[in-house]
Design an enzyme around this catalytic site. Sequence first.
Site, PDB file in Angstrom:
ATOM      1  N   HIS A 243      10.441  14.054   8.178  1.00 49.32           N
ATOM      2  CA  HIS A 243       8.916  14.331   8.430  1.00 49.32           C
ATOM      3  C   HIS A 243       8.998  15.635   9.232  1.00 49.32           C
ATOM      4  CE1 HIS A 243       7.887  10.095   7.115  1.00 49.32           C
ATOM      5  NE2 HIS A 243       8.698   9.854   7.698  1.00 49.32           N
TER       6      HIS A 243
HETATM    7  O1  RIB Z   1       4.643   9.108  10.170  1.00 51.40           O
HETATM    8  C1  RIB Z   1       5.886   9.890  10.432  1.00 51.40           C
HETATM    9  C2  RIB Z   1       5.513  10.554  11.877  1.00 51.40           C
HETATM   10  O2  RIB Z   1       5.594   9.424  12.876  1.00 51.40           O
HETATM   11  C3  RIB Z   1       6.811  11.342  12.456  1.00 51.40           C
HETATM   12  O3  RIB Z   1       6.347  12.390  13.048  1.00 51.40           O
HETATM   13  C4  RIB Z   1       7.794  10.387  13.179  1.00 51.40           C
HETATM   14  O4  RIB Z   1       8.382  11.078  14.016  1.00 51.40           O
HETATM   15  C5  RIB Z   1       6.708   9.770  13.752  1.00 51.40           C
HETATM   16  O5  RIB Z   1       6.069  10.169  14.944  1.00 51.40           O
END
Ligand code: RIB
Length: 313
Positions: A243
Amino acid sequence: MVPRKIIIDTDPGQDDAVAILLALASPADLDVLGITAVAGNVPLPLTEKNARIICELAGKPDAKVFAGCAAPLKRKLVTAEHVHGKTGLDGPQLPTPDMPLQPEHAVDFIIQTLRTEPAGTVTLCPLGPLTNIATAFQRAPDIITRVQEIVLMGGAYFEVGNITPAAEFNIYVDPEAAEIVFKSGVPLVVMPLDVTHKVLTTKPRVQAFHDMGTEPGRMVAEWTDFFERFDKEKYGSEGAPLHDPCVIAYLLKPELFKGRMINVEIETTSDLTLGMTVADWWGVTDRAPNALFMGDVDADGFFALLTDRISRF
Ligand code: RIB
Ligand code: CA
């Protein structure tokens, strides 16, 4: 080319860690003015400690790490140990950091930096809940027009939710903060699950990190090995979605991503859909566009960039 000045706001988290390493591996492109920790994946004492561990792993013990908000603006903190483990960086054994935490509060650092740097020259890169950013905007509205751009990881449209059926974690944890940021008028680039679920750490990609034979390479491989089990079980996907590195990859190679300038608003009242990013992808409303909302990514190009940069340590 002058490196772009950025502040990384983060809740490490294995994927945050890879994003921070990617930024610190790119000094010719990015000048990381500071790293501000926020409560999210794990509580603040762990996210700030993890941020320092990552900086030391990158050989940057002089990086400036600040602790920020320990809880959302109005709600109880929701964490994600079920995804990231008890420490937030489960996977490899990690040393206790020696580098100091900066004494200033992260919100004061964000305000001070935006007031001191020339207007329009600092990009904010939130990788977790938006509590620090929203608090800075509430406390010092004068800084809002001084922000060059916000490039954040959060939200979802076609992929819908990962923490509830409707909401992505970063937005869900502090929807009121997200509403402040999305309504601020600051130029926004959003990396939703719609693109992050397309950059999966498949076996060959993880092997490339192992094959580097370096500590950072080994850490990235072991973090993704740990982190992927959640998504494999839930989605049956072949690897973990990286992500947060999408935010930094966009700064380095924006051409890897494709998206639309659309209106995105945040659900802050309904219990059923709290934290949903209501993205007008099909332009069915007359609400003004406020975000470049990404929908596609060149995954091979993303991993080529990531592998090249991490191998530079
Ligand atoms: O949904 C994914 C996000 O939530 C990413 O930034 C992960 O690190 C959590 O913070
Ligand atoms: Ca994160």
